[in-house]
Design a protein around this motif. Structure first.
Motif, mmCIF file in Angstrom:
data_model
loop_
_atom_site.group_PDB
_atom_site.id
_atom_site.type_symbol
_atom_site.label_atom_id
_atom_site.label_comp_id
_atom_site.label_asym_id
_atom_site.label_seq_id
_atom_site.Cartn_x
_atom_site.Cartn_y
_atom_site.Cartn_z
ATOM 1 N N GLU A 1 0.853 -1.177 0.000
ATOM 2 C CA GLU A 1 0.000 0.000 0.000
ATOM 3 C C GLU A 1 0.897 1.238 0.000
ATOM 4 N N VAL A 2 0.687 2.085 -0.980
ATOM 5 C CA VAL A 2 1.535 3.257 -1.172
ATOM 6 C C VAL A 2 0.670 4.512 -1.042
ATOM 7 N N PHE A 3 1.155 5.455 -0.251
ATOM 8 C CA PHE A 3 0.426 6.696 -0.042
ATOM 9 C C PHE A 3 1.290 7.868 -0.492
ATOM 10 N N VAL A 4 0.705 8.737 -1.299
ATOM 11 C CA VAL A 4 1.339 9.997 -1.676
ATOM 12 C C VAL A 4 0.310 11.103 -1.494
ATOM 13 N N SER A 5 0.782 12.322 -1.354
ATOM 14 C CA SER A 5 -0.118 13.460 -1.191
ATOM 15 C C SER A 5 -0.500 14.010 -2.563
ATOM 16 N N ARG A 6 -1.765 13.861 -2.915
ATOM 17 C CA ARG A 6 -2.217 14.376 -4.196
ATOM 18 C C ARG A 6 -2.142 15.903 -4.230
ATOM 19 N N PHE A 7 -2.510 16.527 -3.123
ATOM 20 C CA PHE A 7 -2.451 17.988 -3.068
ATOM 21 C C PHE A 7 -1.030 18.476 -3.299
ATOM 22 N N ASN A 8 -0.059 17.855 -2.602
ATOM 23 C CA ASN A 8 1.337 18.267 -2.770
ATOM 24 C C ASN A 8 1.817 18.047 -4.194
ATOM 25 N N ARG A 9 1.380 16.961 -4.817
ATOM 26 C CA ARG A 9 1.817 16.695 -6.186
ATOM 27 C C ARG A 9 1.214 17.685 -7.178
ATOM 28 N N VAL A 10 -0.025 18.065 -6.955
ATOM 29 C CA VAL A 10 -0.620 19.104 -7.807
ATOM 30 C C VAL A 10 0.152 20.405 -7.644
ATOM 31 N N LEU A 11 0.496 20.751 -6.407
ATOM 32 C CA LEU A 11 1.269 21.962 -6.161
ATOM 33 C C LEU A 11 2.629 21.880 -6.837
ATOM 34 N N ALA A 12 3.257 20.697 -6.799
ATOM 35 C CA ALA A 12 4.553 20.522 -7.465
ATOM 36 C C ALA A 12 4.431 20.762 -8.964
ATOM 37 N N VAL A 13 3.376 20.241 -9.568
ATOM 38 C CA VAL A 13 3.176 20.428 -11.005
ATOM 39 C C VAL A 13 3.002 21.908 -11.338
ATOM 40 N N LEU A 14 2.282 22.634 -10.506
ATOM 41 C CA LEU A 14 2.099 24.068 -10.731
ATOM 42 C C LEU A 14 3.433 24.813 -10.651
ATOM 43 N N TRP B 1 6.383 23.484 -11.227
ATOM 44 C CA TRP B 1 7.154 23.115 -12.422
ATOM 45 C C TRP B 1 6.677 23.904 -13.635
ATOM 46 N N ALA B 2 5.370 24.097 -13.758
ATOM 47 C CA ALA B 2 4.840 24.852 -14.895
ATOM 48 C C ALA B 2 5.329 26.299 -14.847
ATOM 49 N N ALA B 3 5.337 26.883 -13.641
ATOM 50 C CA ALA B 3 5.815 28.260 -13.502
ATOM 51 C C ALA B 3 7.303 28.353 -13.813
ATOM 52 N N ALA B 4 8.078 27.376 -13.335
ATOM 53 C CA ALA B 4 9.516 27.367 -13.608
ATOM 54 C C ALA B 4 9.786 27.199 -15.097
ATOM 55 N N PHE C 1 13.818 26.039 -7.669
ATOM 56 C CA PHE C 1 12.424 25.875 -7.240
ATOM 57 C C PHE C 1 11.843 24.563 -7.756
ATOM 58 N N ALA C 2 12.189 24.206 -8.996
ATOM 59 C CA ALA C 2 11.687 22.945 -9.547
ATOM 60 C C ALA C 2 12.225 21.754 -8.768
ATOM 61 N N PHE C 3 13.500 21.810 -8.395
ATOM 62 C CA PHE C 3 14.097 20.708 -7.643
ATOM 63 C C PHE C 3 13.484 20.609 -6.249
ATOM 64 N N VAL C 4 13.293 21.752 -5.601
ATOM 65 C CA VAL C 4 12.686 21.756 -4.266
ATOM 66 C C VAL C 4 11.260 21.208 -4.337
ATOM 67 N N ALA C 5 10.527 21.549 -5.389
ATOM 68 C CA ALA C 5 9.168 21.023 -5.548
ATOM 69 C C ALA C 5 9.185 19.510 -5.666
ATOM 70 N N TRP C 6 10.153 18.984 -6.401
ATOM 71 C CA TRP C 6 10.262 17.518 -6.520
ATOM 72 C C TRP C 6 10.611 16.898 -5.171
ATOM 73 N N ALA C 7 11.612 17.446 -4.478
ATOM 74 C CA ALA C 7 12.095 16.859 -3.232
ATOM 75 C C ALA C 7 11.087 16.970 -2.097
ATOM 76 N N VAL D 1 11.988 14.224 2.854
ATOM 77 C CA VAL D 1 12.801 15.127 2.046
ATOM 78 C C VAL D 1 14.283 14.774 2.139
ATOM 79 N N THR D 2 14.779 14.570 3.342
ATOM 80 C CA THR D 2 16.219 14.387 3.535
ATOM 81 C C THR D 2 16.636 12.944 3.771
ATOM 82 N N ARG D 3 15.687 12.047 4.008
ATOM 83 C CA ARG D 3 16.076 10.675 4.333
ATOM 84 C C ARG D 3 14.939 9.706 4.058
ATOM 85 N N THR D 4 15.315 8.442 3.911
ATOM 86 C CA THR D 4 14.357 7.342 3.805
ATOM 87 C C THR D 4 14.510 6.478 5.044
#
Length: 208
Positions: free
Chosen positions: A10-23, A25-28, A53-59, A78-81
Protein backbone atom coordinates in the motif's frame (compact mmCIF):
# COMPACT_ATOMS: atom_id res chain seq x y z
CA UNK A 1 -4.33 8.83 -1.52
CA UNK A 2 -3.37 5.20 -0.98
CA UNK A 3 -3.60 2.46 -3.57
CA UNK A 4 -2.89 -1.27 -3.31
CA UNK A 5 -0.51 -2.90 -5.74
CA UNK A 6 -0.76 -6.54 -6.84
CA UNK A 7 2.01 -7.35 -4.36
CA UNK A 8 -0.17 -6.04 -1.50
CA UNK A 9 2.05 -3.00 -0.99
CA UNK A 10 0.00 0.00 0.00
CA UNK A 11 1.53 3.26 -1.17
CA UNK A 12 0.43 6.70 -0.04
CA UNK A 13 1.34 10.00 -1.68
CA UNK A 14 -0.12 13.46 -1.19
CA UNK A 15 -2.22 14.38 -4.20
CA UNK A 16 -2.45 17.99 -3.07
CA UNK A 17 1.34 18.27 -2.77
CA UNK A 18 1.82 16.70 -6.19
CA UNK A 19 -0.62 19.10 -7.81
CA UNK A 20 1.27 21.96 -6.16
CA UNK A 21 4.55 20.52 -7.46
CA UNK A 22 3.18 20.43 -11.01
CA UNK A 23 2.10 24.07 -10.73
CA UNK A 24 5.57 25.06 -9.55
CA UNK A 25 7.15 23.11 -12.42
CA UNK A 26 4.84 24.85 -14.90
CA UNK A 27 5.81 28.26 -13.50
CA UNK A 28 9.52 27.37 -13.61
CA UNK A 29 9.18 26.12 -17.19
CA UNK A 30 7.35 29.30 -18.23
CA UNK A 31 10.07 31.42 -16.62
CA UNK A 32 12.80 29.45 -18.38
CA UNK A 33 11.15 29.62 -21.78
CA UNK A 34 10.44 33.34 -21.38
CA UNK A 35 14.06 34.05 -20.50
CA UNK A 36 15.42 31.98 -23.37
CA UNK A 37 13.15 33.74 -25.86
CA UNK A 38 13.46 37.32 -24.70
CA UNK A 39 16.82 37.67 -22.93
CA UNK A 40 20.31 37.35 -24.37
CA UNK A 41 22.52 38.64 -21.59
CA UNK A 42 23.51 37.82 -18.01
CA UNK A 43 19.86 37.79 -16.97
CA UNK A 44 19.71 34.27 -18.39
CA UNK A 45 21.26 33.29 -15.07
CA UNK A 46 17.80 33.72 -13.56
CA UNK A 47 17.13 30.26 -14.96
CA UNK A 48 19.15 28.86 -12.06
CA UNK A 49 16.64 29.96 -9.37
CA UNK A 50 13.91 28.41 -11.52
CA UNK A 51 15.78 25.12 -11.52
CA UNK A 52 16.17 25.41 -7.75
CA UNK A 53 12.42 25.88 -7.24
CA UNK A 54 11.69 22.95 -9.55
CA UNK A 55 14.10 20.71 -7.64
CA UNK A 56 12.69 21.76 -4.27
CA UNK A 57 9.17 21.02 -5.55
CA UNK A 58 10.26 17.52 -6.52
CA UNK A 59 12.10 16.86 -3.23
CA UNK A 60 9.49 18.34 -0.88
CA UNK A 61 6.20 17.82 -2.69
CA UNK A 62 6.46 15.06 -5.30
CA UNK A 63 8.95 12.52 -3.97
CA UNK A 64 7.77 11.93 -0.36
CA UNK A 65 5.70 8.81 0.05
CA UNK A 66 4.67 6.15 2.53
CA UNK A 67 4.84 2.46 1.65
CA UNK A 68 3.18 -0.13 3.89
CA UNK A 69 3.91 -3.82 3.37
CA UNK A 70 3.95 -7.01 5.42
CA UNK A 71 7.67 -6.63 6.07
CA UNK A 72 7.38 -3.09 7.41
CA UNK A 73 6.91 0.58 6.64
CA UNK A 74 9.07 2.72 4.37
CA UNK A 75 8.89 6.48 4.78
CA UNK A 76 10.49 8.60 2.06
CA UNK A 77 10.88 12.14 3.38
CA UNK A 78 12.80 15.13 2.05
CA UNK A 79 16.22 14.39 3.53
CA UNK A 80 16.08 10.68 4.33
CA UNK A 81 14.36 7.34 3.80
CA UNK A 82 13.40 5.42 6.94
CA UNK A 83 12.53 1.71 6.99
CA UNK A 84 10.58 0.62 10.07
CA UNK A 85 10.00 -3.08 10.80
CA UNK A 86 6.61 -3.69 12.41
CA UNK A 87 8.30 -4.99 15.55
CA UNK A 88 9.87 -1.54 16.06
CA UNK A 89 6.62 0.44 15.79
CA UNK A 90 5.13 1.51 19.12
CA UNK A 91 2.67 4.32 18.30
CA UNK A 92 0.93 6.21 15.49
CA UNK A 93 -0.11 9.85 15.88
CA UNK A 94 -1.64 12.54 13.65
CA UNK A 95 -1.29 15.76 15.68
CA UNK A 96 0.71 17.79 13.15
CA UNK A 97 1.21 15.13 10.47
CA UNK A 98 1.16 11.37 10.44
CA UNK A 99 3.98 10.53 12.85
CA UNK A 100 5.36 7.06 13.55
CA UNK A 101 7.06 6.33 16.85
CA UNK A 102 9.75 3.78 17.60
CA UNK A 103 11.89 3.60 20.77
CA UNK A 104 13.85 6.87 20.84
CA UNK A 105 12.63 8.00 17.40
CA UNK A 106 9.82 10.13 16.03
CA UNK A 107 9.39 9.85 12.26
CA UNK A 108 7.04 12.41 10.64
CA UNK A 109 5.59 11.41 7.28
CA UNK A 110 5.92 14.30 4.81
CA UNK A 111 3.46 12.65 2.44
CA UNK A 112 0.67 12.83 5.05
CA UNK A 113 0.36 16.32 6.56
CA UNK A 114 -2.41 17.07 9.03
CA UNK A 115 -5.36 18.99 7.56
CA UNK A 116 -6.10 22.67 7.80
CA UNK A 117 -9.41 23.98 9.09
CA UNK A 118 -11.13 23.83 5.70
CA UNK A 119 -10.05 20.25 5.03
CA UNK A 120 -11.11 19.22 8.52
CA UNK A 121 -14.61 20.67 8.04
CA UNK A 122 -15.04 18.98 4.64
CA UNK A 123 -13.81 15.63 5.99
CA UNK A 124 -16.12 15.91 9.01
CA UNK A 125 -19.13 16.61 6.78
CA UNK A 126 -18.31 13.65 4.54
CA UNK A 127 -17.97 11.36 7.54
CA UNK A 128 -21.20 12.65 9.09
CA UNK A 129 -23.08 12.11 5.82
CA UNK A 130 -21.69 8.60 5.52
CA UNK A 131 -19.66 9.23 2.38
CA UNK A 132 -16.61 7.72 4.01
CA UNK A 133 -16.08 5.39 6.95
CA UNK A 134 -14.71 6.11 10.36
CA UNK A 135 -11.07 5.55 11.39
CA UNK A 136 -10.17 2.74 13.71
CA UNK A 137 -9.50 5.14 16.58
CA UNK A 138 -11.58 5.62 19.72
CA UNK A 139 -13.56 8.87 19.75
CA UNK A 140 -11.87 9.93 23.00
CA UNK A 141 -8.43 10.02 21.36
CA UNK A 142 -9.32 11.02 17.80
CA UNK A 143 -7.71 14.11 16.31
CA UNK A 144 -8.83 16.08 13.23
CA UNK A 145 -5.88 14.46 11.45
CA UNK A 146 -7.48 11.03 12.00
CA UNK A 147 -10.44 11.79 9.72
CA UNK A 148 -10.38 9.43 6.76
CA UNK A 149 -11.14 12.28 4.38
CA UNK A 150 -7.79 13.89 5.18
CA UNK A 151 -4.39 12.82 3.94
CA UNK A 152 -2.99 12.19 7.40
CA UNK A 153 -6.09 10.24 8.41
CA UNK A 154 -6.12 8.09 5.27
CA UNK A 155 -2.42 7.29 5.67
CA UNK A 156 -2.79 6.59 9.39
CA UNK A 157 -5.65 4.19 8.66
CA UNK A 158 -3.44 2.32 6.17
CA UNK A 159 -0.77 1.86 8.85
CA UNK A 160 -3.15 1.00 11.67
CA UNK A 161 -5.13 -1.47 9.59
CA UNK A 162 -2.07 -3.39 8.40
CA UNK A 163 -0.51 -3.25 11.88
CA UNK A 164 -3.69 -4.68 13.41
CA UNK A 165 -3.99 -7.41 10.79
CA UNK A 166 -0.41 -8.57 11.34
CA UNK A 167 -0.85 -8.51 15.11
CA UNK A 168 -4.05 -10.55 14.87
CA UNK A 169 -2.27 -13.04 12.61
CA UNK A 170 0.60 -13.40 15.09
CA UNK A 171 3.10 -12.16 12.48
CA UNK A 172 4.61 -9.53 14.80
CA UNK A 173 6.77 -10.54 17.76
CA UNK A 174 5.62 -8.36 20.66
CA UNK A 175 8.14 -6.86 23.07
CA UNK A 176 10.99 -6.57 20.56
CA UNK A 177 10.73 -2.84 19.77
CA UNK A 178 13.88 -1.89 21.70
CA UNK A 179 16.02 -4.47 19.92
CA UNK A 180 14.63 -4.08 16.41
CA UNK A 181 16.79 -1.78 14.25
CA UNK A 182 15.29 1.03 12.19
CA UNK A 183 17.19 1.74 8.98
CA UNK A 184 17.86 5.35 7.99
CA UNK A 185 19.36 6.32 4.63
CA UNK A 186 20.18 9.99 4.12
CA UNK A 187 19.63 11.45 0.65
CA UNK A 188 23.21 12.63 0.27
CA UNK A 189 23.14 13.10 -3.50
CA UNK A 190 19.95 15.13 -3.34
CA UNK A 191 21.29 17.25 -0.49
CA UNK A 192 24.48 17.90 -2.45
CA UNK A 193 22.44 18.97 -5.49
CA UNK A 194 20.39 21.29 -3.27
CA UNK A 195 23.54 22.93 -1.89
CA UNK A 196 24.93 23.41 -5.41
CA UNK A 197 21.67 24.94 -6.63
CA UNK A 198 21.49 27.25 -3.64
CA UNK A 199 25.05 28.40 -4.28
CA UNK A 200 24.28 28.79 -7.96
CA UNK A 201 21.16 30.82 -7.20
CA UNK A 202 23.08 33.20 -4.94
CA UNK A 203 25.74 33.63 -7.63
CA UNK A 204 23.11 34.15 -10.33
CA UNK A 205 21.31 36.84 -8.35
CA UNK A 206 24.57 38.66 -7.74
CA UNK A 207 25.77 38.48 -11.33
CA UNK A 208 22.56 38.95 -13.30
Amino acid sequence: MPYVSPAEREVFVSRFNRVLAVLIWAAAAALTIGLLVSVHDARLLYIVPGVLFAFVAWAMLWRPQLTVADEGITVVNVTRTVRIPWEALIAVDTKYALTLYTPGRKIPVWAAPAPGTGSTLRATRNETKGRIGRPRVEDSVRRPGDLLGTESGAAAEVVRRRWGMLQDAGAIDAGRADETPVTVRWHLVELAVLVLLLAGTVAALLLA
